[in-house]
Design a protein around this motif. Structure first.
Motif, PDB file in Angstrom:
ATOM      1  N   GLU A   1      -8.117   1.686  -1.091  1.00 11.34           N
ATOM      2  CA  GLU A   1      -8.616   2.241   0.101  1.00 11.34           C
ATOM      3  C   GLU A   1      -7.443   2.845   1.093  1.00 11.34           C
ATOM      4  O   GLU A   1      -7.668   3.842   1.671  1.00 11.34           O
ATOM      5  CB  GLU A   1      -9.348   1.222   1.090  1.00 11.34           C
ATOM      6  N   ASP A   2      -6.544   2.307   1.176  1.00 14.85           N
ATOM      7  CA  ASP A   2      -5.246   2.833   1.922  1.00 14.85           C
ATOM      8  C   ASP A   2      -4.704   4.224   1.100  1.00 14.85           C
ATOM      9  O   ASP A   2      -4.502   5.256   1.818  1.00 14.85           O
ATOM     10  CB  ASP A   2      -3.941   2.076   2.119  1.00 14.85           C
TER      11      ASP A   2
ATOM     12  N   THR B   1      -3.446   6.257  -6.694  1.00 18.02           N
ATOM     13  CA  THR B   1      -4.166   5.285  -6.585  1.00 18.02           C
ATOM     14  C   THR B   1      -5.704   5.690  -6.686  1.00 18.02           C
ATOM     15  O   THR B   1      -6.636   5.159  -7.149  1.00 18.02           O
ATOM     16  CB  THR B   1      -4.336   4.738  -5.213  1.00 18.02           C
TER      17      THR B   1
ATOM     18  N   GLY C   1       0.781   3.623   2.191  1.00 19.54           N
ATOM     19  CA  GLY C   1       1.211   3.673   3.625  1.00 19.54           C
ATOM     20  C   GLY C   1       2.336   2.831   4.069  1.00 19.54           C
ATOM     21  O   GLY C   1       3.177   3.482   4.616  1.00 19.54           O
ATOM     22  N   ARG C   2       2.301   1.669   3.386  1.00 19.88           N
ATOM     23  CA  ARG C   2       3.291   0.756   3.628  1.00 19.88           C
ATOM     24  C   ARG C   2       4.661   1.112   3.069  1.00 19.88           C
ATOM     25  O   ARG C   2       5.775   1.105   3.831  1.00 19.88           O
ATOM     26  CB  ARG C   2       2.845  -0.537   3.100  1.00 19.88           C
TER      27      ARG C   2
ATOM     28  N   ARG D   1      -6.246   6.350   0.098  1.00 18.59           N
ATOM     29  CA  ARG D   1      -7.336   7.640   0.375  1.00 18.59           C
ATOM     30  C   ARG D   1      -6.798   8.152   1.767  1.00 18.59           C
ATOM     31  O   ARG D   1      -7.156   9.279   1.810  1.00 18.59           O
ATOM     32  CB  ARG D   1      -8.652   6.939   0.211  1.00 18.59           C
ATOM     33  N   GLY D   2      -5.923   7.662   2.297  1.00 17.38           N
ATOM     34  CA  GLY D   2      -5.540   8.188   3.568  1.00 17.38           C
ATOM     35  C   GLY D   2      -4.088   8.750   3.374  1.00 17.38           C
ATOM     36  O   GLY D   2      -3.568   9.405   4.291  1.00 17.38           O
ATOM     37  N   HIS D   3      -3.455   8.941   1.986  1.00 13.12           N
ATOM     38  CA  HIS D   3      -2.140   9.370   1.766  1.00 13.12           C
ATOM     39  C   HIS D   3      -2.350  10.111   0.240  1.00 13.12           C
ATOM     40  O   HIS D   3      -1.628  10.187  -0.420  1.00 13.12           O
ATOM     41  CB  HIS D   3      -1.123   8.137   1.650  1.00 13.12           C
TER      42      HIS D   3
ATOM     43  N   GLY E   1      -7.224  -3.184  -1.034  1.00 18.12           N
ATOM     44  CA  GLY E   1      -6.419  -2.665   0.059  1.00 18.12           C
ATOM     45  C   GLY E   1      -5.697  -1.162  -0.426  1.00 18.12           C
ATOM     46  O   GLY E   1      -5.318  -0.311   0.204  1.00 18.12           O
TER      47      GLY E   1
ATOM     48  N   THR F   1       0.715  -1.099   0.016  1.00 17.82           N
ATOM     49  CA  THR F   1       0.192  -0.030   0.097  1.00 17.82           C
ATOM     50  C   THR F   1       0.909   1.139  -0.068  1.00 17.82           C
ATOM     51  O   THR F   1       1.988   1.126   0.329  1.00 17.82           O
ATOM     52  CB  THR F   1      -0.792   0.211   1.221  1.00 17.82           C
TER      53      THR F   1
END
Length: 267
Positions: A192-193, A152, A91-92, A195-197, A189, A89
């Protein structure tokens, strides 16, 4: 005389990132210069690319020839680093970039990010400014090659048709056709992840020079997408370099010459 050790061809070293089930081994290569106060180069690869790619290797070789340190690594699920690609992701991979930057590099650095790596570069700078302000000043400048900001959402989800979206939502994965080989597995994943970044078009002052190299024939990261980035990066730090006949990879000799020129002016 300046001497370099850990030359770009050395075997990769590893760094442990994360805890528990998220623990993974990240492979990296670093070449360190003994020249005092020399600026280093920090490479961030694109989606499904790795530190052995043409541009990553060329940057490491150019750094060695100019007595500069360089660091490059493989995101988890890429190259020789741990983990399945489908666990990846934004974030990862951002966490891994932050770990390698803060734990492996020293002194001032110019970050070079290609495609998704350009997005990670901006997120890394933003994170350090917010969370590790003592580390952020080490970033002397950014060189972004076809930066896939908010990839993304803007370049995947918004472009996907109904069938692709349905596959992601119902099956958890969509195999996106690629002009570069095997299809790209796009997971729920990842979307969706992501969208937080997002940079989300919010004004962001990088506070240091940002050079963007953009091919006008790029089908993956269109120049209109990249130009929009220049509209919300504030502070007057951005230089936009058009390459009229350039496509996405920008790895031809003439493209690399432009890249090295941009890096050289920052270091």
């Amino acid at each position: 005389m300046t001497r370099l050790f850990k030359v770009p061809g050395d075997e990769p070293q590893t760094l442990i990132v994360g805890d528990g089930e998220g623990r993974r081994s990240i492979a990296y290569r670093t070449a360190l210069s003994q020249t005092a106060n020399a600026t280093g180069l920090f490479w961030l690869s694109g989606f499904m690319s790795d530190m052995a790619s043409t541009k990553a290797t060329a940057v490491a070789e150019w750094a060695a020839e100019h007595s500069l340190s360089s660091t490059r690594f493989d995101y988890s699920g890429h190259g020789v680093s741990d983990g399945p690609f489908t666990d990846g992701t934004i974030g990862r991979w951002l966490e891994e970039a932050c770990a390698v930057f803060t734990r492996v590099t020293a002194g001032s650095q110019v970050i070079i990010g290609s495609s998704m790596g350009g997005h990670i570069a901006l997120l890394l700078l933003r994170r350090l400014l917010r969370e590790q302000p003592a580390e952020a000043p080490r970033i002397k400048g950014l060189v972004l090659i076809a930066p896939a900001w908010d990839m993304t959402e803007e370049l995947m989800w918004k472009r996907f048709g109904d069938d692709a979206r349905r596959a992601i939502l119902e099956q958890g994965i969509y195999q996106q056709p690629s002009a570069y080989g095997s299809p790209y597995p796009i997971t729920r994943g990842l979307i969706e992840d992501g969208r937080g970044h997002l940079l989300a078009r919010k004004p962001f002052d990088p506070g240091r020079p940002v050079v963007i190299l953009q091919g006008l024939l790029d089908p993956d990261v269109p120049d209109a997408h990249t130009r929009e980035l220049t509209e919300f990066l504030t502070g007057g730090h951005v230089k936009f370099v058009e390459i009229a006949d350039g496509e996405h990879r920008l790895s031809r000799p003439q493209d690399l010459a432009l890249l090295f020129d941009a890096i050289g002016k920052l270091v």
